[in-house]
Design a protein around this motif. Structure first.
Motif, PDB file in Angstrom:
ATOM      1  N   GLN A 176       0.808  -1.213   0.000  1.00 30.09           N
ATOM      2  CA  GLN A 176       0.000   0.000   0.000  1.00 30.09           C
ATOM      3  C   GLN A 176       0.844   1.267   0.000  1.00 30.09           C
ATOM      4  O   GLN A 176       0.370   2.332  -0.380  1.00 30.09           O
ATOM      5  CB  GLN A 176      -0.900  -0.015   1.240  1.00 30.09           C
ATOM      6  CG  GLN A 176      -1.908  -1.167   1.246  1.00 30.09           C
ATOM      7  CD  GLN A 176      -2.456  -1.444   2.636  1.00 30.09           C
ATOM      8  OE1 GLN A 176      -1.708  -1.655   3.587  1.00 30.09           O
ATOM      9  NE2 GLN A 176      -3.778  -1.426   2.758  1.00 30.09           N
ATOM     10  N   LEU A 177       2.095   1.159   0.454  1.00 30.65           N
ATOM     11  CA  LEU A 177       2.980   2.313   0.565  1.00 30.65           C
ATOM     12  C   LEU A 177       4.221   2.096  -0.292  1.00 30.65           C
ATOM     13  O   LEU A 177       4.572   0.963  -0.619  1.00 30.65           O
ATOM     14  CB  LEU A 177       3.365   2.529   2.037  1.00 30.65           C
ATOM     15  CG  LEU A 177       2.172   2.727   2.987  1.00 30.65           C
ATOM     16  CD1 LEU A 177       2.614   2.666   4.435  1.00 30.65           C
ATOM     17  CD2 LEU A 177       1.471   4.043   2.708  1.00 30.65           C
ATOM     18  N   HIS A 178       4.879   3.168  -0.642  1.00 32.84           N
ATOM     19  CA  HIS A 178       6.065   3.050  -1.486  1.00 32.84           C
ATOM     20  C   HIS A 178       7.175   3.939  -0.951  1.00 32.84           C
ATOM     21  O   HIS A 178       6.933   4.955  -0.306  1.00 32.84           O
ATOM     22  CB  HIS A 178       5.738   3.429  -2.936  1.00 32.84           C
ATOM     23  CG  HIS A 178       5.144   4.801  -3.088  1.00 32.84           C
ATOM     24  ND1 HIS A 178       3.785   5.022  -2.976  1.00 32.84           N
ATOM     25  CD2 HIS A 178       5.699   6.005  -3.326  1.00 32.84           C
ATOM     26  CE1 HIS A 178       3.543   6.306  -3.142  1.00 32.84           C
ATOM     27  NE2 HIS A 178       4.688   6.926  -3.361  1.00 32.84           N
ATOM     28  N   CYS A 179       8.425   3.532  -1.234  1.00 37.45           N
ATOM     29  CA  CYS A 179       9.563   4.340  -0.785  1.00 37.45           C
ATOM     30  C   CYS A 179       9.644   5.600  -1.636  1.00 37.45           C
ATOM     31  O   CYS A 179       9.069   5.683  -2.716  1.00 37.45           O
ATOM     32  CB  CYS A 179      10.853   3.536  -0.855  1.00 37.45           C
ATOM     33  SG  CYS A 179      11.466   3.199  -2.517  1.00 37.45           S
ATOM     34  N   LEU A 180      10.374   6.598  -1.131  1.00 36.27           N
ATOM     35  CA  LEU A 180      10.322   7.919  -1.756  1.00 36.27           C
ATOM     36  C   LEU A 180      11.689   8.430  -2.228  1.00 36.27           C
ATOM     37  O   LEU A 180      11.867   9.615  -2.434  1.00 36.27           O
ATOM     38  CB  LEU A 180       9.694   8.920  -0.771  1.00 36.27           C
ATOM     39  CG  LEU A 180       8.219   8.636  -0.461  1.00 36.27           C
ATOM     40  CD1 LEU A 180       7.737   9.495   0.700  1.00 36.27           C
ATOM     41  CD2 LEU A 180       7.354   8.877  -1.684  1.00 36.27           C
ATOM     42  N   GLY A 181      12.662   7.531  -2.384  1.00 36.42           N
ATOM     43  CA  GLY A 181      13.980   7.965  -2.813  1.00 36.42           C
ATOM     44  C   GLY A 181      14.111   8.095  -4.317  1.00 36.42           C
ATOM     45  O   GLY A 181      13.429   7.415  -5.091  1.00 36.42           O
ATOM     46  N   LYS A 182      15.011   8.986  -4.736  1.00 39.28           N
ATOM     47  CA  LYS A 182      15.334   9.171  -6.148  1.00 39.28           C
ATOM     48  C   LYS A 182      16.846   9.300  -6.295  1.00 39.28           C
ATOM     49  O   LYS A 182      17.522   9.818  -5.402  1.00 39.28           O
ATOM     50  CB  LYS A 182      14.680  10.434  -6.710  1.00 39.28           C
ATOM     51  CG  LYS A 182      13.147  10.404  -6.755  1.00 39.28           C
ATOM     52  CD  LYS A 182      12.612  11.724  -7.296  1.00 39.28           C
ATOM     53  CE  LYS A 182      11.090  11.754  -7.306  1.00 39.28           C
ATOM     54  NZ  LYS A 182      10.534  10.871  -8.344  1.00 39.28           N
ATOM     55  N   ALA A 183      17.366   8.843  -7.429  1.00 38.22           N
ATOM     56  CA  ALA A 183      18.798   8.932  -7.713  1.00 38.22           C
ATOM     57  C   ALA A 183      19.041   9.740  -8.975  1.00 38.22           C
ATOM     58  O   ALA A 183      18.172   9.822  -9.855  1.00 38.22           O
ATOM     59  CB  ALA A 183      19.392   7.536  -7.873  1.00 38.22           C
ATOM     60  N   VAL A 184      20.227  10.326  -9.062  1.00 42.79           N
ATOM     61  CA  VAL A 184      20.636  10.976 -10.302  1.00 42.79           C
ATOM     62  C   VAL A 184      20.787   9.901 -11.370  1.00 42.79           C
ATOM     63  O   VAL A 184      21.398   8.859 -11.163  1.00 42.79           O
ATOM     64  CB  VAL A 184      21.955  11.745 -10.106  1.00 42.79           C
ATOM     65  CG1 VAL A 184      22.520  12.195 -11.444  1.00 42.79           C
ATOM     66  CG2 VAL A 184      21.735  12.944  -9.201  1.00 42.79           C
ATOM     67  N   LYS A 185      20.210  10.150 -12.521  1.00 39.39           N
ATOM     68  CA  LYS A 185      20.128   9.166 -13.604  1.00 39.39           C
ATOM     69  C   LYS A 185      21.408   9.138 -14.439  1.00 39.39           C
ATOM     70  O   LYS A 185      22.042  10.156 -14.681  1.00 39.39           O
ATOM     71  CB  LYS A 185      18.925   9.522 -14.476  1.00 39.39           C
ATOM     72  CG  LYS A 185      18.647   8.601 -15.642  1.00 39.39           C
ATOM     73  CD  LYS A 185      17.364   9.055 -16.336  1.00 39.39           C
ATOM     74  CE  LYS A 185      17.145   8.319 -17.646  1.00 39.39           C
ATOM     75  NZ  LYS A 185      18.131   8.740 -18.644  1.00 39.39           N
ATOM     76  N   SER A 186      21.756   7.956 -14.871  1.00 40.56           N
ATOM     77  CA  SER A 186      22.891   7.795 -15.774  1.00 40.56           C
ATOM     78  C   SER A 186      22.590   8.406 -17.138  1.00 40.56           C
ATOM     79  O   SER A 186      21.461   8.300 -17.627  1.00 40.56           O
ATOM     80  CB  SER A 186      23.213   6.310 -15.943  1.00 40.56           C
ATOM     81  OG  SER A 186      24.166   6.126 -16.981  1.00 40.56           O
ATOM     82  N   PRO A 187      23.582   9.019 -17.791  1.00 36.38           N
ATOM     83  CA  PRO A 187      23.359   9.507 -19.160  1.00 36.38           C
ATOM     84  C   PRO A 187      23.264   8.364 -20.166  1.00 36.38           C
ATOM     85  O   PRO A 187      22.886   8.574 -21.310  1.00 36.38           O
ATOM     86  CB  PRO A 187      24.605  10.369 -19.424  1.00 36.38           C
ATOM     87  CG  PRO A 187      25.652   9.770 -18.545  1.00 36.38           C
ATOM     88  CD  PRO A 187      24.931   9.325 -17.301  1.00 36.38           C
ATOM     89  N   LYS A 188      23.547   7.134 -19.730  1.00 38.46           N
ATOM     90  CA  LYS A 188      23.582   5.997 -20.636  1.00 38.46           C
ATOM     91  C   LYS A 188      22.236   5.297 -20.785  1.00 38.46           C
ATOM     92  O   LYS A 188      22.013   4.578 -21.743  1.00 38.46           O
ATOM     93  CB  LYS A 188      24.611   4.979 -20.141  1.00 38.46           C
ATOM     94  CG  LYS A 188      26.039   5.476 -20.156  1.00 38.46           C
ATOM     95  CD  LYS A 188      26.961   4.477 -19.509  1.00 38.46           C
ATOM     96  CE  LYS A 188      27.138   3.238 -20.339  1.00 38.46           C
ATOM     97  NZ  LYS A 188      28.073   3.442 -21.470  1.00 38.46           N
ATOM     98  N   GLY A 189      21.361   5.473 -19.789  1.00 43.56           N
ATOM     99  CA  GLY A 189      20.110   4.734 -19.836  1.00 43.56           C
ATOM    100  C   GLY A 189      19.185   5.133 -18.718  1.00 43.56           C
ATOM    101  O   GLY A 189      19.292   6.230 -18.154  1.00 43.56           O
ATOM    102  N   SER A 190      18.307   4.215 -18.339  1.00 40.28           N
ATOM    103  CA  SER A 190      17.275   4.535 -17.357  1.00 40.28           C
ATOM    104  C   SER A 190      17.663   4.192 -15.931  1.00 40.28           C
ATOM    105  O   SER A 190      16.852   4.321 -15.022  1.00 40.28           O
ATOM    106  CB  SER A 190      15.983   3.784 -17.717  1.00 40.28           C
ATOM    107  OG  SER A 190      16.209   2.376 -17.719  1.00 40.28           O
ATOM    108  N   GLY A 191      18.895   3.745 -15.713  1.00 40.69           N
ATOM    109  CA  GLY A 191      19.353   3.411 -14.376  1.00 40.69           C
ATOM    110  C   GLY A 191      20.108   4.541 -13.717  1.00 40.69           C
ATOM    111  O   GLY A 191      20.291   5.625 -14.284  1.00 40.69           O
ATOM    112  N   PRO A 192      20.597   4.330 -12.474  1.00 42.19           N
ATOM    113  CA  PRO A 192      21.320   5.378 -11.747  1.00 42.19           C
ATOM    114  C   PRO A 192      22.734   5.571 -12.262  1.00 42.19           C
ATOM    115  O   PRO A 192      23.336   4.645 -12.828  1.00 42.19           O
ATOM    116  CB  PRO A 192      21.335   4.848 -10.307  1.00 42.19           C
ATOM    117  CG  PRO A 192      21.347   3.358 -10.475  1.00 42.19           C
ATOM    118  CD  PRO A 192      20.467   3.095 -11.678  1.00 42.19           C
ATOM    119  N   LEU A 193      23.273   6.757 -12.059  1.00 42.88           N
ATOM    120  CA  LEU A 193      24.667   7.024 -12.370  1.00 42.88           C
ATOM    121  C   LEU A 193      25.523   6.508 -11.221  1.00 42.88           C
ATOM    122  O   LEU A 193      25.411   6.975 -10.085  1.00 42.88           O
ATOM    123  CB  LEU A 193      24.894   8.525 -12.569  1.00 42.88           C
ATOM    124  CG  LEU A 193      26.338   8.957 -12.821  1.00 42.88           C
ATOM    125  CD1 LEU A 193      26.860   8.310 -14.102  1.00 42.88           C
ATOM    126  CD2 LEU A 193      26.444  10.463 -12.916  1.00 42.88           C
TER     127      LEU A 193
END
Length: 416
Positions: free
Chosen positions: A54-71
């Protein structure tokens, strides 16, 4: 699927990965930064926390310039303990063994090892199970069985542990892992944290939509004498629970920047992703007096949350291993988790920072009332917004109280 068909798909995937690596040098995936400053301003990617619950975590990361994952980087990036303590006037303060509890869902199998790496790289003393500084338990307070591992929640847990270490290096840390991201297990974990000797603050870096069930769940957040903090949300203007509970300190987010030549040396504006607004369900606390919302208003206070001015966090729990090939898969979004340093934020960062300030203050508190009695102990954040609300203070920062940043960010511990 035939063996030949399977081999063909594997070869195609490998070719796609190698093609991506040829377009963008691998050095960008494992970029290094000797300075404890934000690495870059770019796209953001949500932590891939389990969608079930019912609940979700609220963290975000700076995105890699290569794709949809984190840098990913091989050395610390982003702000660290020195910057967090300098920005909020926390240097030289001590918690004297008081404990901050972190409540999250699912297990982070590498949590203690990753925390050790973070603290070593940032010049902090060890915080381990062996020396009594760190403890990990399930929602009922037992060392086992622990929940199943989850790559996204593990990244959230690393953020929370590293945030406490940054704001309050001598705080003890209790990590309580709920069996799922549903309300009941998470509230059981909060009760377990509150019943643990030494716990003075409990941070909750997750949220969900308000519904009629939340008023019954509020009882689990009502622990007089213990500060319970909750992230206000990462999707801009709008209210989420448990931040809207009258028993918590709702923590909004800011963009934190160095400001040479100023008395403070730092400046803050409301982060565009910070949650805020007027609850449709929760009763207004007696200590909250803003006139534009008849019910509970979010937030109460704020701290750094913008991932572009975020904390450098160390996390190695992932679905692909520890090779450079794995780092590439993570950056492309073809694998889950992280493998090294990631620059992160969200109000998932600001909530444990504020919980740590409460621990440094060491006072018995009643819900979120203390900052309202001591607003002079806060840096007023007067600019920025998190959405459209006809220019109202509910989504627009200004002098005094406003929704995105509440009464402001910590200026030492006087307001807590």
């Amino acid at each position: 699927m035939s063996p030949s068909r399977g081999k063909t798909l594997v070869r195609a995937l490998a070719a796609a990965v190698l093609a991506a690596a040829a377009v963008v040098p691998l050095s960008l995936v494992t970029a290094t930064s000797a300075e404890a400053t934000p690495l870059l301003r770019g796209g953001l990617v949500n932590f891939a926390c389990s969608a079930s619950g019912q609940l979700h975590c609220l963290g975000k990361a700076v995105k890699s310039p290569k794709g949809s994952g984190p840098l990913l980087t091989s050395t610390p990036v982003g702000y660290g303990p020195a910057e967090i303590q300098a920005a909020y006037n926390l240097g030289g303060l001590h918690a004297d063994g008081r404990t901050v509890a972190i409540v999250d869902a699912m297990d982070a199998p590498t949590a203690e090892a990753d925390l050790a790496q973070f603290r070593s790289a940032r010049g902090l003393s060890p915080c381990t199970t062996a020396n009594g500084c760190f403890k990990k338990v399930n929602q009922n307070g037992a060392a086992s069985p622990l929940p199943a591992g989850d790559y996204g929640w593990a990244e959230e847990i690393s953020l929370d542990l590293d945030a406490v270490s940054s704001a309050c290096p001598d705080c003890h840390i209790l990590l309580v892992e709920a069996s799922s991201a549903d309300t009941d297990p998470l509230m059981t974990a909060v009760d377990t944290a509150a019943a643990t000797p030494g716990v003075v603050a409990i941070s909750n870096s997750y949220g969900g939509t308000e519904d009629p069930t939340i008023t019954a769940a509020d009882a689990h957040l009502n622990h007089p004498g213990i500060a319970v903090t909750a992230s206000s949300g990462d999707s801009g203007y709008g209210v989420s629970w448990p931040a809207s509970s009258p028993y918590v300190t709702a923590v909004g987010g800011t963009t934190l920047s160095k400001a040479a030549g100023t008395t403070r040396g730092w400046s803050e504006t409301a982060w565009s992703g910070s949650g805020s607004g007027c609850s449709t369900i929760e009763t207004k606390p007696t200590w909250q007096h803003d006139a534009g919302c008849a019910k509970r208003t979010v937030a109460d206070v704020a701290a750094v949350a913008d991932p572009n001015t975020g904390l450098g966090v160390y996390d190695t729990y992932n679905s692909c291993g520890s090779s450079a090939f794995c780092d590439l898969l993570l950056s492309l979004g073809l694998a889950q988790g992280a493998d090294g340093w990631v620059q992160v934020g969200g109000t998932s960062l600001s909530s444990p920072v504020i919980a740590s300030v409460y621990a440094l203050a060491g006072n018995s508190v009643t819900a979120g009332s203390s900052p309202y009695a001591h607003p002079d102990g806060l840096y007023d954040v007067t600019s920025g917004n998190n959405g459209s609300c006809s220019g109202s203070y509910l989504c627009t920062a200004g002098p005094g109280y406003d929704g995105p940043t509440g009464l402001g960010s910590p200026h030492g511990t006087a307001a807590f």
